[in-house]
Design a protein around this motif. Structure first.
Motif, PDB file in Angstrom:
ATOM      1  N   THR A 256       0.790  -1.004  -0.169  1.00  0.00           N
ATOM      2  CA  THR A 256       0.093   0.064  -0.099  1.00  0.00           C
ATOM      3  C   THR A 256       0.899   1.106   0.173  1.00  0.00           C
ATOM      4  OG1 THR A 256      -1.857  -1.052   1.004  1.00  0.00           O
ATOM      5  CG2 THR A 256      -2.067   1.090   1.222  1.00  0.00           C
ATOM      6  N   LYS A 257       1.457   1.503   1.070  1.00  0.00           N
ATOM      7  CA  LYS A 257       2.507   2.508   1.161  1.00  0.00           C
ATOM      8  C   LYS A 257       3.705   2.208   1.123  1.00  0.00           C
ATOM      9  CE  LYS A 257      -0.495   5.750   3.937  1.00  0.00           C
ATOM     10  NZ  LYS A 257      -0.456   6.669   5.278  1.00  0.00           N
ATOM     11  N   GLY A 258       4.083   0.971   1.406  1.00  0.00           N
ATOM     12  CA  GLY A 258       5.299   0.389   1.285  1.00  0.00           C
ATOM     13  C   GLY A 258       6.017   0.277   2.654  1.00  0.00           C
ATOM     14  N   LEU A 259       5.452   0.521   3.845  1.00  0.00           N
ATOM     15  CA  LEU A 259       6.274   0.517   5.042  1.00  0.00           C
ATOM     16  C   LEU A 259       6.479  -0.344   5.498  1.00  0.00           C
ATOM     17  CD1 LEU A 259       4.187   3.807   6.820  1.00  0.00           C
ATOM     18  CD2 LEU A 259       6.389   3.840   5.486  1.00  0.00           C
ATOM     19  N   SER A 260       5.835  -1.545   5.436  1.00  0.00           N
ATOM     20  CA  SER A 260       6.038  -3.050   5.794  1.00  0.00           C
ATOM     21  C   SER A 260       7.492  -3.504   5.061  1.00  0.00           C
ATOM     22  CB  SER A 260       5.167  -3.994   5.854  1.00  0.00           C
ATOM     23  OG  SER A 260       4.123  -3.588   6.770  1.00  0.00           O
ATOM     24  N   TYR A 261       7.249  -3.193   3.898  1.00  0.00           N
ATOM     25  CA  TYR A 261       8.378  -3.640   2.924  1.00  0.00           C
ATOM     26  C   TYR A 261       9.753  -2.805   3.229  1.00  0.00           C
ATOM     27  CZ  TYR A 261      11.730  -3.195  -1.080  1.00  0.00           C
ATOM     28  OH  TYR A 261      12.602  -2.727  -1.667  1.00  0.00           O
ATOM     29  N   ALA A 262       9.618  -1.621   3.307  1.00  0.00           N
ATOM     30  CA  ALA A 262      10.657  -0.868   3.497  1.00  0.00           C
ATOM     31  C   ALA A 262      11.368  -0.965   4.992  1.00  0.00           C
ATOM     32  CB  ALA A 262      10.448   0.648   3.493  1.00  0.00           C
ATOM     33  N   THR A 263      10.516  -1.162   5.902  1.00  0.00           N
ATOM     34  CA  THR A 263      11.125  -1.351   7.290  1.00  0.00           C
ATOM     35  C   THR A 263      11.739  -2.948   7.325  1.00  0.00           C
ATOM     36  OG1 THR A 263       9.349  -0.295   8.338  1.00  0.00           O
ATOM     37  CG2 THR A 263      10.425  -1.694   9.774  1.00  0.00           C
ATOM     38  N   TYR A 264      11.148  -3.658   6.767  1.00  0.00           N
ATOM     39  CA  TYR A 264      11.844  -5.162   6.662  1.00  0.00           C
ATOM     40  C   TYR A 264      13.042  -5.104   5.761  1.00  0.00           C
ATOM     41  CZ  TYR A 264      11.949 -10.302   5.902  1.00  0.00           C
ATOM     42  OH  TYR A 264      12.475 -11.598   6.101  1.00  0.00           O
ATOM     43  N   ALA A 265      13.217  -4.292   4.917  1.00  0.00           N
ATOM     44  CA  ALA A 265      14.208  -4.296   3.919  1.00  0.00           C
ATOM     45  C   ALA A 265      15.381  -3.636   4.600  1.00  0.00           C
ATOM     46  CB  ALA A 265      13.911  -3.668   2.767  1.00  0.00           C
ATOM     47  N   ASN A 266      15.230  -2.620   5.514  1.00  0.00           N
ATOM     48  CA  ASN A 266      16.216  -1.893   6.570  1.00  0.00           C
ATOM     49  C   ASN A 266      16.692  -2.848   7.436  1.00  0.00           C
ATOM     50  OD1 ASN A 266      16.199   0.579   5.382  1.00  0.00           O
ATOM     51  ND2 ASN A 266      14.695   1.555   6.777  1.00  0.00           N
ATOM     52  N   GLN A 267      15.626  -3.760   8.010  1.00  0.00           N
ATOM     53  CA  GLN A 267      16.012  -4.629   9.170  1.00  0.00           C
ATOM     54  C   GLN A 267      17.039  -5.870   8.387  1.00  0.00           C
ATOM     55  OE1 GLN A 267      11.959  -5.805   9.869  1.00  0.00           O
ATOM     56  NE2 GLN A 267      12.539  -5.359  12.326  1.00  0.00           N
ATOM     57  N   LEU A 268      17.033  -6.243   7.167  1.00  0.00           N
ATOM     58  CA  LEU A 268      17.730  -6.909   6.478  1.00  0.00           C
ATOM     59  C   LEU A 268      19.169  -6.497   6.408  1.00  0.00           C
ATOM     60  CD1 LEU A 268      15.261  -8.589   4.101  1.00  0.00           C
ATOM     61  CD2 LEU A 268      16.637  -9.831   6.079  1.00  0.00           C
ATOM     62  N   GLU A 269      19.175  -5.076   5.968  1.00  0.00           N
ATOM     63  CA  GLU A 269      20.341  -4.533   5.663  1.00  0.00           C
ATOM     64  C   GLU A 269      21.259  -4.014   6.794  1.00  0.00           C
ATOM     65  OE1 GLU A 269      19.662  -1.340   2.848  1.00  0.00           O
ATOM     66  OE2 GLU A 269      19.761  -2.904   1.025  1.00  0.00           O
ATOM     67  N   SER A 270      20.433  -3.874   8.040  1.00  0.00           N
ATOM     68  CA  SER A 270      21.262  -3.795   9.478  1.00  0.00           C
ATOM     69  C   SER A 270      21.859  -5.110   9.678  1.00  0.00           C
ATOM     70  CB  SER A 270      20.240  -3.337  10.247  1.00  0.00           C
ATOM     71  OG  SER A 270      19.323  -4.406  10.903  1.00  0.00           O
ATOM     72  N   LEU A 271      21.573  -6.024   8.957  1.00  0.00           N
ATOM     73  CA  LEU A 271      22.179  -7.217   9.270  1.00  0.00           C
ATOM     74  C   LEU A 271      23.401  -7.553   8.273  1.00  0.00           C
ATOM     75  CD1 LEU A 271      18.890  -9.626   9.816  1.00  0.00           C
ATOM     76  CD2 LEU A 271      20.583  -8.630  11.760  1.00  0.00           C
ATOM     77  N   GLY A 272      23.465  -6.640   7.403  1.00  0.00           N
ATOM     78  CA  GLY A 272      24.665  -6.816   6.450  1.00  0.00           C
ATOM     79  C   GLY A 272      24.371  -7.411   5.147  1.00  0.00           C
ATOM     80  N   ALA A 273      22.898  -7.549   4.888  1.00  0.00           N
ATOM     81  CA  ALA A 273      22.247  -7.872   3.708  1.00  0.00           C
ATOM     82  C   ALA A 273      22.426  -6.592   2.671  1.00  0.00           C
ATOM     83  CB  ALA A 273      20.929  -8.391   3.608  1.00  0.00           C
ATOM     84  N   ASN A 274      21.986  -6.759   1.326  1.00  0.00           N
ATOM     85  CA  ASN A 274      21.892  -6.057   0.356  1.00  0.00           C
ATOM     86  C   ASN A 274      20.386  -6.361  -0.242  1.00  0.00           C
ATOM     87  OD1 ASN A 274      22.131  -4.108  -1.994  1.00  0.00           O
ATOM     88  ND2 ASN A 274      22.996  -5.735  -3.053  1.00  0.00           N
ATOM     89  N   VAL A 275      19.632  -5.509  -0.085  1.00  0.00           N
ATOM     90  CA  VAL A 275      18.182  -5.775  -0.705  1.00  0.00           C
ATOM     91  C   VAL A 275      18.205  -5.065  -1.917  1.00  0.00           C
ATOM     92  CG1 VAL A 275      15.814  -5.161  -0.382  1.00  0.00           C
ATOM     93  CG2 VAL A 275      17.090  -5.919   1.548  1.00  0.00           C
ATOM     94  N   LEU A 276      17.948  -6.070  -2.951  1.00  0.00           N
ATOM     95  CA  LEU A 276      17.784  -5.532  -4.334  1.00  0.00           C
ATOM     96  C   LEU A 276      16.584  -4.989  -4.771  1.00  0.00           C
ATOM     97  CD1 LEU A 276      19.250  -8.881  -5.887  1.00  0.00           C
ATOM     98  CD2 LEU A 276      20.449  -6.753  -5.281  1.00  0.00           C
ATOM     99  N   GLY A 277      15.504  -5.304  -4.173  1.00  0.00           N
ATOM    100  CA  GLY A 277      14.210  -4.872  -4.398  1.00  0.00           C
ATOM    101  C   GLY A 277      12.943  -5.446  -3.948  1.00  0.00           C
ATOM    102  N   GLY A 278      11.842  -5.196  -4.234  1.00  0.00           N
ATOM    103  CA  GLY A 278      10.661  -5.868  -3.640  1.00  0.00           C
ATOM    104  C   GLY A 278       9.789  -6.442  -4.851  1.00  0.00           C
ATOM    105  N   ILE A 279       8.993  -7.521  -4.684  1.00  0.00           N
ATOM    106  CA  ILE A 279       7.987  -8.189  -5.485  1.00  0.00           C
ATOM    107  C   ILE A 279       6.943  -8.236  -4.589  1.00  0.00           C
ATOM    108  CG2 ILE A 279       7.473 -10.219  -6.814  1.00  0.00           C
ATOM    109  CD1 ILE A 279      10.186 -10.578  -7.408  1.00  0.00           C
ATOM    110  N   PHE A 280       5.654  -8.056  -5.245  1.00  0.00           N
ATOM    111  CA  PHE A 280       4.423  -7.932  -4.708  1.00  0.00           C
ATOM    112  C   PHE A 280       3.405  -8.520  -5.478  1.00  0.00           C
ATOM    113  CE2 PHE A 280       7.025  -4.348  -3.740  1.00  0.00           C
ATOM    114  CZ  PHE A 280       7.130  -4.484  -2.228  1.00  0.00           C
ATOM    115  N   LEU A 281       2.402  -9.301  -4.715  1.00  0.00           N
ATOM    116  CA  LEU A 281       1.344  -9.890  -5.606  1.00  0.00           C
ATOM    117  C   LEU A 281       0.360  -8.785  -6.130  1.00  0.00           C
ATOM    118  CD1 LEU A 281      -0.646 -11.985  -6.462  1.00  0.00           C
ATOM    119  CD2 LEU A 281      -1.670 -12.193  -4.166  1.00  0.00           C
TER     120      LEU A 281
END
Length: 188
Positions: free
Chosen positions: A155-180
């Motif tokens: 919808t606004k993307g806040l859940s996705y963006a928050t989750y992606a930030n959490q992953l990146e704080s662990l050292g991951a590189n988030v490439l982007g998102g796919i949504f149904l």
């Protein structure tokens, strides 16, 4: 501090995104048969019934975008609100997407462990208290990995963006998102 969070969320929202259909909330009534079918697909996916169709679409998108590099990418969904819903929605789905693409399945490396209370502001700018999930990560697994994040509806993307930030704080590189689906409120 709030501006830093906003900048970090926007950084995630600026990454490539793909979605397969428009989702009109049930209160939007003047929709066509196509939108009704898409709404049903979203509900069926959330209930674990339509995972094969969504896995096929997701895998096709990943293969088109990343090609043979899929074998080096972790596929990780934004967890559902409870452990049970998360398993129903994502366990078989993630396994199937990874079978089709060769991607690395991140499902077993994130868990929903409980609930806590949080305050959200709703459409009418009123505050309400809701229960939200507490997510636990296998930090070592995500460190240094490229990740594609999946969520059922953006919808606004806040859940996705928050989750992606959490992953990146662990050292991951988030490439982007796919949504149904992407939420829409006006029928054109």
């Amino acid at each position: 501090m709030a501006k830093t969070i906003d900048i970090e969320l926007q950084k995630q929202l600026d990454k490539p995104q793909a979605w397969f259909c428009k989702y009109f909330p049930a209160r939007i009534r003047n929709v066509s048969e196509r939108e009704i079918a898409d709404r049903k697909l979203v509900f069926d996916f959330k209930d674990g019934r339509a995972y094969e169709e969504v896995a096929q679409r997701t895998a096709a998108n990943m293969t088109e975008r990343y090609g043979t590099s899929c074998t080096n990418i972790v596929f990780s969904p934004v967890p559902a609100s409870t452990d049970k819903k998360n398993e129903i929605r994502y366990k078989a789905f993630c396994q199937r997407v990874c079978e089709l693409t060769g991607a690395i399945n991140g499902y077993d490396h994130v868990s929903v462990s409980g609930e806590r209370l949080t305050i959200h502001e709703n459409r009418k700018a009123e505050k309400e208290v809701r229960k939200v999930n507490v997510i636990e990560f296998d930090s070592a697994f995500f460190n240094g990995r490229s990740v594609v994040v999946f969520d059922d509806v953006i919808t606004k993307g806040l859940s996705y963006a928050t989750y992606a930030n959490q992953l990146e704080s662990l050292g991951a590189n988030v490439l982007g998102g796919i949504f149904l689906a992407r939420t829409h409120y006006k029928v054109k």
